[in-house]
Design a protein around this motif. Sequence first.
Motif, mmCIF file in Angstrom:
data_model
loop_
_atom_site.group_PDB
_atom_site.id
_atom_site.type_symbol
_atom_site.label_atom_id
_atom_site.label_comp_id
_atom_site.label_asym_id
_atom_site.label_seq_id
_atom_site.Cartn_x
_atom_site.Cartn_y
_atom_site.Cartn_z
ATOM 1 N N GLY A 289 0.793 -1.228 0.000
ATOM 2 C CA GLY A 289 0.000 0.000 0.000
ATOM 3 C C GLY A 289 0.823 1.273 0.000
ATOM 4 O O GLY A 289 0.304 2.353 -0.284
ATOM 5 N N THR A 290 2.103 1.178 0.287
ATOM 6 C CA THR A 290 2.957 2.364 0.269
ATOM 7 C C THR A 290 3.533 2.627 -1.117
ATOM 8 O O THR A 290 4.127 3.673 -1.343
ATOM 9 N N TYR A 291 3.359 1.680 -2.026
ATOM 10 C CA TYR A 291 3.874 1.838 -3.388
ATOM 11 C C TYR A 291 2.917 2.690 -4.222
ATOM 12 O O TYR A 291 1.700 2.644 -4.027
ATOM 13 N N THR A 292 3.457 3.409 -5.180
ATOM 14 C CA THR A 292 2.612 4.186 -6.099
ATOM 15 C C THR A 292 1.823 3.233 -6.988
ATOM 16 O O THR A 292 2.202 2.057 -7.139
ATOM 17 N N ASN A 293 0.747 3.728 -7.581
ATOM 18 C CA ASN A 293 -0.053 2.901 -8.494
ATOM 19 C C ASN A 293 0.804 2.368 -9.637
ATOM 20 O O ASN A 293 0.662 1.217 -10.053
ATOM 21 N N ARG A 294 1.669 3.203 -10.139
ATOM 22 C CA ARG A 294 2.546 2.802 -11.250
ATOM 23 C C ARG A 294 3.462 1.646 -10.834
ATOM 24 O O ARG A 294 3.641 0.680 -11.581
ATOM 25 N N LYS A 295 4.040 1.756 -9.650
ATOM 26 C CA LYS A 295 4.929 0.688 -9.153
ATOM 27 C C LYS A 295 4.123 -0.589 -8.906
ATOM 28 O O LYS A 295 4.599 -1.684 -9.211
ATOM 29 N N GLN A 296 2.921 -0.465 -8.367
ATOM 30 C CA GLN A 296 2.073 -1.638 -8.139
ATOM 31 C C GLN A 296 1.775 -2.355 -9.455
ATOM 32 O O GLN A 296 1.848 -3.588 -9.530
ATOM 33 N N GLU A 297 1.445 -1.601 -10.477
ATOM 34 C CA GLU A 297 1.158 -2.203 -11.790
ATOM 35 C C GLU A 297 2.389 -2.920 -12.336
ATOM 36 O O GLU A 297 2.293 -4.038 -12.845
ATOM 37 N N ARG A 298 3.536 -2.262 -12.237
ATOM 38 C CA ARG A 298 4.777 -2.860 -12.715
ATOM 39 C C ARG A 298 5.092 -4.138 -11.947
ATOM 40 O O ARG A 298 5.466 -5.163 -12.526
ATOM 41 N N ASN B 156 -3.384 -16.522 -13.689
ATOM 42 C CA ASN B 156 -4.725 -16.090 -14.139
ATOM 43 C C ASN B 156 -5.289 -15.036 -13.195
ATOM 44 O O ASN B 156 -5.859 -14.046 -13.638
ATOM 45 N N TRP B 157 -5.120 -15.257 -11.904
ATOM 46 C CA TRP B 157 -5.628 -14.273 -10.948
ATOM 47 C C TRP B 157 -4.876 -12.952 -11.097
ATOM 48 O O TRP B 157 -5.470 -11.884 -11.076
ATOM 49 N N LEU B 158 -3.576 -13.019 -11.265
ATOM 50 C CA LEU B 158 -2.775 -11.803 -11.434
ATOM 51 C C LEU B 158 -3.162 -11.048 -12.716
ATOM 52 O O LEU B 158 -3.213 -9.819 -12.716
ATOM 53 N N LYS B 159 -3.460 -11.771 -13.789
ATOM 54 C CA LYS B 159 -3.907 -11.132 -15.033
ATOM 55 C C LYS B 159 -5.201 -10.366 -14.816
ATOM 56 O O LYS B 159 -5.405 -9.281 -15.374
ATOM 57 N N GLU B 160 -6.076 -10.918 -13.999
ATOM 58 C CA GLU B 160 -7.356 -10.259 -13.707
ATOM 59 C C GLU B 160 -7.157 -8.932 -12.951
ATOM 60 O O GLU B 160 -8.003 -8.061 -13.018
ATOM 61 N N GLN B 161 -6.040 -8.805 -12.265
ATOM 62 C CA GLN B 161 -5.796 -7.605 -11.455
ATOM 63 C C GLN B 161 -5.195 -6.458 -12.269
ATOM 64 O O GLN B 161 -5.155 -5.338 -11.806
ATOM 65 N N GLU B 162 -4.717 -6.752 -13.464
ATOM 66 C CA GLU B 162 -4.061 -5.717 -14.293
ATOM 67 C C GLU B 162 -5.051 -4.715 -14.822
ATOM 68 O O GLU B 162 -6.178 -4.934 -15.047
#
Length: 149
Positions: free
Chosen positions: A96-105, A143-149
Amino acid sequence: MKKVLKIILAIVLFIFIAIQFYQPALNLDKRQVYTTDFTQFYKMPVQVKAMLQTSCYDCHSNNTNYVWYDYIQPARALVENHIKNAKEDLNFNEWGTYTNRKQERLLNSIKEQIETKQMPLSSYTMMHKNTKLNDEQIKVLTNWLKEQE
């Protein structure tokens, strides 16, 4: 020759015992619950959460489940160095401390590394058999991780 061998063995034993006194701080947080933890940010099946915690959290979180040989030097220093480096790349407890961009990466990186079997590391799964992901688990996780992108 026998005397020289005994002296060498005594020196090696002394060094082995001496290095046992060097004990880096353990990666333990007394099982505290983090509001910034990865599992708090995503609704995930229990199976996915269990796989992540079993195969990833020992190195990529603030709490490691140590086994007996992790307390013996030089293995201890190697384990702690590995954990330190792993947490610099990704710490699930601090998601939760990471930026949205870092989370996506990171989501993409996690998916790719699991898919290509780069993670968990083979050097780790060799000693921790229960952390190795089989093909079905890899499929479920990716598959679960793909759904989160």
